[in-house]
Design a protein around this motif. Structure first.
Motif, PDB file in Angstrom:
ATOM      1  N   THR A   4       0.846  -1.205   0.000  1.00 14.54           N
ATOM      2  CA  THR A   4       0.000   0.000   0.000  1.00 14.54           C
ATOM      3  C   THR A   4       0.873   1.243   0.000  1.00 14.54           C
ATOM      4  O   THR A   4       1.984   1.252   0.523  1.00 14.54           O
ATOM      5  CB  THR A   4      -0.936   0.048   1.222  1.00 14.54           C
ATOM      6  OG1 THR A   4      -0.158   0.058   2.430  1.00 14.54           O
ATOM      7  CG2 THR A   4      -1.867  -1.150   1.230  1.00 14.54           C
ATOM      8  N   THR A   6       0.396   5.253   0.999  1.00  8.78           N
ATOM      9  CA  THR A   6      -0.513   6.169   1.687  1.00  8.78           C
ATOM     10  C   THR A   6       0.178   7.510   1.888  1.00  8.78           C
ATOM     11  O   THR A   6       1.281   7.574   2.428  1.00  8.78           O
ATOM     12  CB  THR A   6      -0.933   5.589   3.047  1.00  8.78           C
ATOM     13  OG1 THR A   6      -1.473   4.266   2.851  1.00  8.78           O
ATOM     14  CG2 THR A   6      -1.985   6.463   3.713  1.00  8.78           C
ATOM     15  N   HIS A 114      -5.360  -1.111   5.293  1.00  6.32           N
ATOM     16  CA  HIS A 114      -5.624  -1.320   3.867  1.00  6.32           C
ATOM     17  C   HIS A 114      -4.944  -2.602   3.375  1.00  6.32           C
ATOM     18  O   HIS A 114      -5.559  -3.416   2.661  1.00  6.32           O
ATOM     19  CB  HIS A 114      -5.111  -0.105   3.082  1.00  6.32           C
ATOM     20  CG  HIS A 114      -5.814   0.118   1.792  1.00  6.32           C
ATOM     21  ND1 HIS A 114      -5.590   1.232   1.001  1.00  6.32           N
ATOM     22  CD2 HIS A 114      -6.736  -0.618   1.116  1.00  6.32           C
ATOM     23  CE1 HIS A 114      -6.339   1.172  -0.079  1.00  6.32           C
ATOM     24  NE2 HIS A 114      -7.040   0.053  -0.038  1.00  6.32           N
ATOM     25  N   LYS A 126     -12.691   4.511   1.181  1.00  7.11           N
ATOM     26  CA  LYS A 126     -11.941   5.563   1.864  1.00  7.11           C
ATOM     27  C   LYS A 126     -12.547   5.848   3.232  1.00  7.11           C
ATOM     28  O   LYS A 126     -11.830   6.053   4.217  1.00  7.11           O
ATOM     29  CB  LYS A 126     -11.903   6.826   0.999  1.00  7.11           C
ATOM     30  CG  LYS A 126     -11.114   6.661  -0.305  1.00  7.11           C
ATOM     31  CD  LYS A 126     -11.123   7.934  -1.113  1.00  7.11           C
ATOM     32  CE  LYS A 126     -10.415   7.764  -2.442  1.00  7.11           C
ATOM     33  NZ  LYS A 126      -8.978   7.444  -2.307  1.00  7.11           N
ATOM     34  N   SER A 319      -4.684  11.025  -4.535  1.00  4.93           N
ATOM     35  CA  SER A 319      -5.014   9.596  -4.606  1.00  4.93           C
ATOM     36  C   SER A 319      -5.503   9.018  -3.285  1.00  4.93           C
ATOM     37  O   SER A 319      -6.326   8.108  -3.253  1.00  4.93           O
ATOM     38  CB  SER A 319      -3.793   8.801  -5.086  1.00  4.93           C
ATOM     39  OG  SER A 319      -2.732   8.924  -4.152  1.00  4.93           O
ATOM     40  N   SER A 321      -4.961   6.676   0.082  1.00  3.83           N
ATOM     41  CA  SER A 321      -4.316   5.368   0.247  1.00  3.83           C
ATOM     42  C   SER A 321      -4.695   4.447  -0.908  1.00  3.83           C
ATOM     43  O   SER A 321      -5.875   4.287  -1.227  1.00  3.83           O
ATOM     44  CB  SER A 321      -4.743   4.739   1.576  1.00  3.83           C
ATOM     45  OG  SER A 321      -4.043   3.535   1.806  1.00  3.83           O
ATOM     46  N   THR A 322      -3.693   3.855  -1.528  1.00  7.58           N
ATOM     47  CA  THR A 322      -3.922   2.986  -2.691  1.00  7.58           C
ATOM     48  C   THR A 322      -3.156   1.679  -2.545  1.00  7.58           C
ATOM     49  O   THR A 322      -2.186   1.578  -1.792  1.00  7.58           O
ATOM     50  CB  THR A 322      -3.478   3.666  -4.005  1.00  7.58           C
ATOM     51  OG1 THR A 322      -2.084   3.970  -3.922  1.00  7.58           O
ATOM     52  CG2 THR A 322      -4.273   4.941  -4.261  1.00  7.58           C
ATOM     53  N   SER A 324      -0.682  -0.521  -4.374  1.00 10.85           N
ATOM     54  CA  SER A 324       0.269  -0.406  -5.481  1.00 10.85           C
ATOM     55  C   SER A 324       0.605  -1.767  -6.083  1.00 10.85           C
ATOM     56  O   SER A 324       0.826  -1.881  -7.285  1.00 10.85           O
ATOM     57  CB  SER A 324       1.565   0.265  -4.985  1.00 10.85           C
ATOM     58  OG  SER A 324       1.312   1.574  -4.570  1.00 10.85           O
TER      59      SER A 324
END
Length: 329
Positions: A4, A6, A114, A126, A319, A321-322, A324
């Protein structure tokens, strides 16, 4: 393996009104943005070939069998809440130092929640990430922290976050022309003072003085509306945003004698003497990163005056928190 990413956040106005003991009585709001420096959490199942069951890697390396033996309080709390039967290897890396006013602790908590949910095949909204991070930090760990960092890290973007007296919140993206925000980004400078601190210690002192600081906190909330008006205007000088930052910093310093220091004051005055219109320490205060507003033509002079500090170029990001990397086993 799950990875993740963030973001960290910078708060411009309203900080202090996001503590529950204040906004439960008065409501509160902040103006903040995330930017392109991140906390990275990688998580994978640990094969059962080791003497330990879990490995946690951050500034320390913990090889442990029982979750209750984990020294890192946030990791221990999150793994206890999100029960897992298999062993885990968790690594933390960050683009910038921790305990420096960028909401890094909340970015860590959001990123780990996450990652663990993704490992279990669960999609996290989110709002879920923000709510769970708030619950972990404020209820499970019982830390003296505000409520803006968790929301900013989860949602990302340039937002007006409003805190209601019933403890709900609303995330409103800032309405401003793209060029206006780009110009603001170009007029901001970020420096690391070299000083780190535990924000909760400063926050406790500030929270204990909430009743005494009530009028100042009310003014700080009003500054959010003023800043939003400046950003939305097509005629008002953006420099007013910088001068408002100075007003906010003077108010913030008055909340607690632990927020600033002689070193920080010297840094700030040196920046002002060389062209900065305003600025502030980010986060609870005491050290960490200092944000300055200065026109581009003045910035080299400020860099020279603050040559002993590390200058961090940055760009706003949206963006939140994603995930990756998503390679479930």
């Amino acid at each position: 393996m799950i990875l993740t990413q963030t973001p960290y956040r910078m708060s411009f106005f309203g900080g202090g009104t996001d503590y529950p003991n204040y906004y439960a009585q008065n409501g509160g709001q902040v103006l903040s943005t995330t930017f392109n420096k991140y906390c990275y959490i990688s998580c994978r199942k640990l094969p059962p070939f080791f003497e330990h069951k879990h490995r946690i890697v951050y500034s320390l390396v913990e090889d442990i069998i029982r979750i209750s033996d984990i020294k890192h309080p946030a990791v221990r709390a999150i793994l206890s809440e999100f029960e897992t039967e298999h062993g885990l290897e968790i690594h933390h890396d960050g683009d910038l130092p921790a305990r420096a006013g960028l909401g890094s602790s909340s970015s860590f908590v959001v990123g780990l929640i996450h990652a663990l949910r993704a490992m279990n095949g669960q999609i996290s909204s989110k709002k879920f990430l923000a709510d769970e991070a708030l619950r972990i930090e404020q209820d499970v760990l019982a830390e003296t922290v505000g409520s803006q960092d968790q929301i900013a890290a989860a949602y990302g973007g340039f937002n007006n976050i409003i805190f209601n007296t019933d403890k709900s919140y609303v995330v409103r993206p800032v309405i401003a022309k793209k060029k206006r925000l780009s110009d603001l980004n170009q007029n901001l400078m970020l420096f690391f003072t070299g000083l780190t601190r535990f924000a909760s210690e400063i926050a406790k002192h500030q929270v204990n003085k909430t009743a005494e600081n009530n009028s100042s906190l009310h003014l700080m909330s009003e500054q959010v509306d003023e800043a939003l008006s400046i950003l939305a205007s097509s005629t008002q000088s953006l420099d007013d945003f910088g001068e408002l930052l100075d007003d906010a910093w003077q108010l913030k310093k008055g909340l607690s004698d632990k927020i600033s220091s002689s070193i920080v004051n010297e840094i700030y005055e040196a920046a002002r003497s060389n062209g900065a219109l305003g600025g502030k320490l980010l986060g609870a205060g005491g050290g960490g990163f200092i944000l300055l507003y200065a026109k581009p033509e003045m910035q080299n002079k400020i860099k020279e005056a603050l040559h002993q500090l590390i200058h961090i170029p940055f760009k706003f990001e949206s963006s939140g928190s994603t995930i990756s990397i998503y390679q479930p086993e």
